[in-house]
Enzyme design. Structure first.
Site, PDB file in Angstrom:
ATOM      1  N   LYS A 115       0.860  -1.185   0.000  1.00  0.00           N
ATOM      2  CA  LYS A 115       0.000   0.000   0.000  1.00  0.00           C
ATOM      3  C   LYS A 115       0.895   1.232   0.000  1.00  0.00           C
ATOM      4  CE  LYS A 115      -3.699   2.350   2.540  1.00  0.00           C
ATOM      5  NZ  LYS A 115      -4.596   2.317   3.718  1.00  0.00           N
TER       6      LYS A 115
ATOM      7  N   LYS B 154      -2.182  -1.496  -3.686  1.00  0.00           N
ATOM      8  CA  LYS B 154      -3.039  -0.304  -3.647  1.00  0.00           C
ATOM      9  C   LYS B 154      -2.169   0.941  -3.776  1.00  0.00           C
ATOM     10  CE  LYS B 154      -6.528   2.004  -0.783  1.00  0.00           C
ATOM     11  NZ  LYS B 154      -7.252   2.023   0.516  1.00  0.00           N
TER      12      LYS B 154
END
Length: 327
Positions: free
Chosen positions: A198, A251
């Site tokens: 992420k 992400k």
């Protein structure tokens, strides 16, 4: 003119192109994020996410029923906590009667077969908007104490009936701690979908608007990853797999297609990708101005994410995509 190879032969018609398509989207590829707020009979549009909504729990259950009928098999839950329950410990996150816990139970009661995934991070419950507990004197995010809090949060989600917990916090060692706690407490069927790579991205802006979870000071760069780095993503993901992650996530998605492919090439567990709020908002804004065809952009974008290697895609376009695929 003689040509030994004519590549256009395999592109000559729609039927031929469909037969030879290497990447095919289906409704089974999608995870639908849902934003839930306290109250009753509430459906409110998120200003920076045109066409996307926060709903109260009763309206969320109605939406989940519609989504199941449409063909969507998984939802990822996020809750907007009231200001009065926020503090620096995040204790509301593991309240057995908290909004997330009530939401999981209600959705599983209404649609038992729906795969329910839950966000695990403290930012919705933090007065500082950070994913972890803040050392106020130093202005830093405390890792190990946060992992302890997130472990309690994960267990409460499992108790409520979640199928997968989805830790998005990026604290060190949390996957191993969660797996150990789940095993020791008898939740051997609960999975972990880890946000393994992420990045500290500007593309999360509308999401923070949706949950009122923007950091109150500084940024999240001491725990989310540097977007300049590639090998770091592989390292983080391999550690999560070793610690017990069942699914790993990259992400954002569209600005990180190379990372999705790198992860896919290095792990044997399923890979998910999050088509984030900023990526959604850009397509919506451009389409609203007539600069591109929204429906075509949706399918092309999601296909590119799957082509890069994602087995699952969390996307705000999930319902739209399924309708387009079924049309």
């Amino acid at each position: 003119m003689y040509l030994q190879r004519r590549n256009r032969i395999t592109r000559r018609s729609g039927a031929i192109r469909s037969l030879l398509a290497e990447t095919v989207l289906t409704p089974n590829d999608f995870i639908l994020p849902l934003f839930i707020t306290e109250g009753q009979d509430i459906i409110e549009e998120i200003p920076s996410m045109k066409g996307y909504y926060r709903r109260s729990l009763n309206k969320t259950v109605e939406e989940v029923k519609l989504m199941w009928a449409l063909g969507i098999k998984a939802v990822l839950l996020f809750v907007k906590a009231l200001d009065e329950v926020k503090d620096n410990t995040g204790k509301e996150a593991w309240n057995a009667d908290g909004l997330m816990q009530r939401s999981v139970k209600a959705i599983k009661d209404a649609v038992p077969e729906m795969v329910v995934m839950t966000d695990v991070a403290l930012d919705p419950y933090s007065i500082y908007g950070h994913d972890g507990i803040v050392d106020i004197e130093k202005g830093t995010i405390v890792n190990d104490q946060t992992v302890e809090a997130l472990t309690l949060m994960s267990l409460s989600h499992a108790t409520a009936g979640a199928d997968f917990i989805a830790p998005s916090d990026m604290m060190d060692g949390r996957i191993g701690a969660f797996r150990k706690a789940l095993e020791e407490n008898g939740f051997t069927d609960v999975g972990i979908m880890s946000y393994s790579a992420k990045y500290a991205s500007c593309f999360y802006g509308p999401f923070r608007d949706a949950l009122d979870s923007a950091p109150g000071f500084g940024d999240k760069k001491t725990y989310q990853m540097n977007y300049a780095n590639r090998l770091e993503a592989i390292n983080e993901t391999l550690q999560d797999v070793e610690q017990g992650a069942d699914i790993v996530m990259v992400k954002p998605a569209m600005a990180y297609l190379d990372i999705i492919r790198e992860i896919k090439n290095n792990v044997t567990v399923p890979v998910s990708a999050y088509h984030v709020s900023g990526e959604y908002a850009m397509i919506k804004a451009a389409a609203e101005r007539g600069w591109l065809d929204e429906n075509k952009a949706i399918l092309e974008s999601l296909t590119s994410i799957k082509r890069a290697g994602a087995d699952l895609i969390a996307t705000y376009f999930a319902a739209d995509a399924v309708k387009l695929l079924n049309s």
